[in-house]
Design an enzyme around this catalytic site. Structure first.
Site, PDB file in Angstrom:
ATOM      1  N   CYS A 128       0.823  -1.224   0.000  1.00  0.00           N
ATOM      2  CA  CYS A 128       0.000   0.000   0.000  1.00  0.00           C
ATOM      3  C   CYS A 128       0.851   1.266   0.000  1.00  0.00           C
ATOM      4  O   CYS A 128       0.323   2.367  -0.169  1.00  0.00           O
ATOM      5  CB  CYS A 128      -0.928   0.004   1.205  1.00  0.00           C
ATOM      6  SG  CYS A 128      -1.890  -1.515   1.335  1.00  0.00           S
ATOM      7  N   HIS A 264      -3.233   6.979   2.534  1.00  0.00           N
ATOM      8  CA  HIS A 264      -3.687   5.659   2.078  1.00  0.00           C
ATOM      9  C   HIS A 264      -5.030   5.367   2.738  1.00  0.00           C
ATOM     10  O   HIS A 264      -5.207   5.579   3.946  1.00  0.00           O
ATOM     11  CB  HIS A 264      -2.635   4.622   2.459  1.00  0.00           C
ATOM     12  CG  HIS A 264      -3.114   3.216   2.315  1.00  0.00           C
ATOM     13  ND1 HIS A 264      -3.753   2.775   1.185  1.00  0.00           N
ATOM     14  CD2 HIS A 264      -3.080   2.153   3.169  1.00  0.00           C
ATOM     15  CE1 HIS A 264      -4.083   1.498   1.340  1.00  0.00           C
ATOM     16  NE2 HIS A 264      -3.681   1.098   2.535  1.00  0.00           N
ATOM     17  N   ASN A 295     -10.329  -0.246   0.522  1.00  0.00           N
ATOM     18  CA  ASN A 295      -8.868  -0.120   0.522  1.00  0.00           C
ATOM     19  C   ASN A 295      -8.353  -0.754  -0.776  1.00  0.00           C
ATOM     20  O   ASN A 295      -8.451  -1.966  -0.950  1.00  0.00           O
ATOM     21  CB  ASN A 295      -8.335  -0.849   1.767  1.00  0.00           C
ATOM     22  CG  ASN A 295      -6.814  -0.888   1.849  1.00  0.00           C
ATOM     23  OD1 ASN A 295      -6.127  -0.665   0.855  1.00  0.00           O
ATOM     24  ND2 ASN A 295      -6.297  -1.194   3.018  1.00  0.00           N
TER      25      ASN A 295
HETATM   26  N1  COA Z   1     -17.735  -8.520  11.392  1.00  0.00           N
HETATM   27  C1  COA Z   1     -18.253  -8.488  12.624  1.00  0.00           C
HETATM   28  N2  COA Z   1     -17.510  -8.639  13.738  1.00  0.00           N
HETATM   29  C2  COA Z   1     -16.201  -8.851  13.562  1.00  0.00           C
HETATM   30  C3  COA Z   1     -15.594  -8.922  12.303  1.00  0.00           C
HETATM   31  C4  COA Z   1     -16.407  -8.750  11.184  1.00  0.00           C
HETATM   32  N3  COA Z   1     -15.931  -8.770   9.924  1.00  0.00           N
HETATM   33  N4  COA Z   1     -14.277  -9.123  12.463  1.00  0.00           N
HETATM   34  C5  COA Z   1     -14.058  -9.187  13.776  1.00  0.00           C
HETATM   35  N5  COA Z   1     -15.231  -9.034  14.446  1.00  0.00           N
HETATM   36  C6  COA Z   1     -15.456  -9.034  15.874  1.00  0.00           C
HETATM   37  C7  COA Z   1     -14.483  -9.926  16.612  1.00  0.00           C
HETATM   38  O1  COA Z   1     -14.973 -11.243  16.702  1.00  0.00           O
HETATM   39  C8  COA Z   1     -14.415  -9.250  17.961  1.00  0.00           C
HETATM   40  O2  COA Z   1     -15.543  -9.622  18.706  1.00  0.00           O
HETATM   41  P1  COA Z   1     -15.480  -9.806  20.312  1.00  0.00           P
HETATM   42  O3  COA Z   1     -15.095  -8.467  20.861  1.00  0.00           O
HETATM   43  O4  COA Z   1     -16.852 -10.239  20.677  1.00  0.00           O
HETATM   44  O5  COA Z   1     -14.424 -10.852  20.536  1.00  0.00           O
HETATM   45  C9  COA Z   1     -14.549  -7.765  17.633  1.00  0.00           C
HETATM   46  O6  COA Z   1     -15.193  -7.704  16.358  1.00  0.00           O
HETATM   47  C10 COA Z   1     -13.237  -7.048  17.549  1.00  0.00           C
HETATM   48  O7  COA Z   1     -12.366  -7.790  16.712  1.00  0.00           O
HETATM   49  P2  COA Z   1     -11.012  -7.191  16.178  1.00  0.00           P
HETATM   50  O8  COA Z   1     -10.336  -8.165  15.292  1.00  0.00           O
HETATM   51  O9  COA Z   1     -10.271  -6.678  17.370  1.00  0.00           O
HETATM   52  O10 COA Z   1     -11.570  -6.006  15.285  1.00  0.00           O
HETATM   53  P3  COA Z   1     -11.006  -4.548  15.137  1.00  0.00           P
HETATM   54  O11 COA Z   1     -11.794  -3.616  15.965  1.00  0.00           O
HETATM   55  O12 COA Z   1      -9.534  -4.517  15.266  1.00  0.00           O
HETATM   56  O13 COA Z   1     -11.400  -4.228  13.620  1.00  0.00           O
HETATM   57  C11 COA Z   1     -10.280  -4.189  11.507  1.00  0.00           C
HETATM   58  C12 COA Z   1     -10.903  -5.063  12.590  1.00  0.00           C
HETATM   59  C13 COA Z   1      -9.693  -5.098  10.445  1.00  0.00           C
HETATM   60  C14 COA Z   1     -11.375  -3.293  10.924  1.00  0.00           C
HETATM   61  C15 COA Z   1      -9.180  -3.298  12.127  1.00  0.00           C
HETATM   62  O14 COA Z   1      -8.314  -4.074  12.914  1.00  0.00           O
HETATM   63  C16 COA Z   1      -8.373  -2.584  11.110  1.00  0.00           C
HETATM   64  O15 COA Z   1      -8.893  -1.796  10.349  1.00  0.00           O
HETATM   65  N6  COA Z   1      -7.054  -2.799  11.100  1.00  0.00           N
HETATM   66  C17 COA Z   1      -6.181  -2.140  10.175  1.00  0.00           C
HETATM   67  C18 COA Z   1      -6.424  -2.705   8.846  1.00  0.00           C
HETATM   68  C19 COA Z   1      -5.696  -2.001   7.806  1.00  0.00           C
HETATM   69  O16 COA Z   1      -5.621  -0.817   7.802  1.00  0.00           O
HETATM   70  N7  COA Z   1      -5.181  -2.774   6.889  1.00  0.00           N
HETATM   71  C20 COA Z   1      -4.576  -2.292   5.742  1.00  0.00           C
HETATM   72  C21 COA Z   1      -3.302  -1.666   6.035  1.00  0.00           C
HETATM   73  S1  COA Z   1      -2.595  -1.350   4.521  1.00  0.00           S
END
Ligand code: COA
Length: 339
Positions: A128, A264, A295
């Site tokens: 990215c 980004h 993204n």
């Molecule tokens: N839909 C619904 N719930 C979801 C889910 C989905 N797709 N993915 C995870 N969850 C749930 C999990 O089970 C967890 O539930 P719990 O609290 O009951 O255990 C909760 O949501 C939190 O999970 P987590 O993995 O910690 O989610 P998050 O808040 O970190 O959000 C992302 C996930 C991917 C949106 C976030 O981590 C993110 O944006 N990270 C950066 C990604 C990024 O920028 N990538 C590209 C870089 S180039």
């Protein structure tokens, strides 16, 4: 001792004193995919996806629409806006992580399609951050004298490399391409690039297998992207915001001097955190096109840049802070004058 000491002097390479982005173009495939459609394959909801990532829709390329096809469409727009033809281009840099051939490069095919042969052609593997890496390299090439006009392209067909059943990634990514023409300038119009890498976090965002493992392992899985979401999130917010600040300092400008901030499009919450940490005044236009396009990895900065200009949210000649960051982990940021 063998060989002769050099007596002949090499001709020094001399380029333009400065470089600038002359134009930008982008291309988005026709199909628009909603969160409801994504949720057919994962246990999630439109509300969760919107609030946790900011994505509302993303575009998806047709099965026969390739990374090179999308790149070509974006480049044709950029070339036309620059008043140039393929034959005016000396080098083509394609940032991509989804060109599905180990070799040859997407850039070589694209160069030929654009009528730019025999321009230098190379793909950049900086995920990215690839587009911002390319802008930096194009700027140095023009100033160093190895090229006069360079196409820098980000093009991605992430739908081929995202597992639709992976709850951690399926909702986040989209397909598309963006391109800029970088050319000579009498005045500085691309600030110093602040860039780097942290390979100790190689696993935070990666293919889940190598091609060799895919070939050899009994229960091999397609090398789709996998992501430690929270690790990447924390890195982006705490380690990458200071990089953006350093790029402003390196360019010798303050946040209030900016017309636009084009980060980004990784996650709207990451964008919000960066805006806060940079203390950007409300007058600075912030690219937030993750809501419509998701993204798009290496394509996200030029797509967002094109949109901010097309919608008149920032003026030509204004200053924009660009920043890319992603798998590697790698990052790059620079301030540019808008075309
Ligand atoms: N839909 C619904 N719930 C979801 C889910 C989905 N797709 N993915 C995870 N969850 C749930 C999990 O089970 C967890 O539930 P719990 O609290 O009951 O255990 C909760 O949501 C939190 O999970 P987590 O993995 O910690 O989610 P998050 O808040 O970190 O959000 C992302 C996930 C991917 C949106 C976030 O981590 C993110 O944006 N990270 C950066 C990604 C990024 O920028 N990538 C590209 C870089 S180039």
């Amino acid at each position: 001792m063998s060989g002769r000491a050099a007596t002949a002097r090499l001709t020094p390479s001399t380029g333009s004193p400065h470089a600038r982005i002359l134009s930008v173009g982008s291309h988005l495939p026709e199909q628009v995919v909603t969160n409801e459609e994504i949720c057919q394959f994962i246990d999630s909801s439109d509300e969760w996806i919107r609030s946790r990532s900011g994505v509302v829709t993303r575009h998806r390329a047709a099965p026969d629409e390739s990374v090179v096809d999308m790149a070509e469409a974006a480049c044709l727009v950029a070339l036309e806006r620059a008043g140039l033809q393929g034959s005016d281009i000396d080098a083509v840099l394609v940032a991509t992580l989804t060109h599905p051939y180990q070799t040859p490069s997407a850039a070589a095919k694209l160069t030929d399609r654009l009528g730019a042969t025999p321009a230098a052609a190379v793909d950049l593997s900086a995920a990215c951050a690839g587009f911002c890496y390319g802008v930096s390299m194009a700027c140095d090439m023009i100033r160093g004298g190895s090229a006069r006009h360079v196409l820098v392209v980000g093009s991605e067909k992430l739908s081929d490399f995202v597992d639709p059943t992976d709850r951690g990634t399926a909702f986040l990514f989209g397909d598309g391409a963006g391109a800029v023409v970088v050319g000579p300038s009498d005045t500085p119009a691309i600030g110093p690039t602040v860039w780097g890498s942290d390979g100790s976090q190689w696993d935070a965002l990666s293919s889940r297998s190598s091609w060799v493992e895919y070939r050899d392992q009994e229960r091999a899985v397609w090398p789709a992207l996998q992501m430690a979401g929270q690790t990447v999130f924390r890195w982006a917010v705490w380690d990458i915001s200071p990089v953006a600040r350093k790029a402003l300092d390196a360019a010798g400008i303050a946040p209030a001097d900016l017309a636009a901030f084009v980060p980004h499009q990784a996650n709207s919450r990451i964008i919000d955190a960066m805006v806060k940490q940079l203390k950007l005044p409300p007058e600075v236009a912030v690219a937030r096109d993750i809501s419509d396009h998701g993204n798009t990895s290496a394509a996200s900065v030029p797509i967002a840049l094109d949109r901010i200009l097309s919608e008149g949210l920032a003026p030509s000649g204004g200053l924009a802070l660009l920043i890319g960051f992603g798998a590697g982990l790698v990052y790059a940021a620079q301030v540019v004058e808008l075309p």
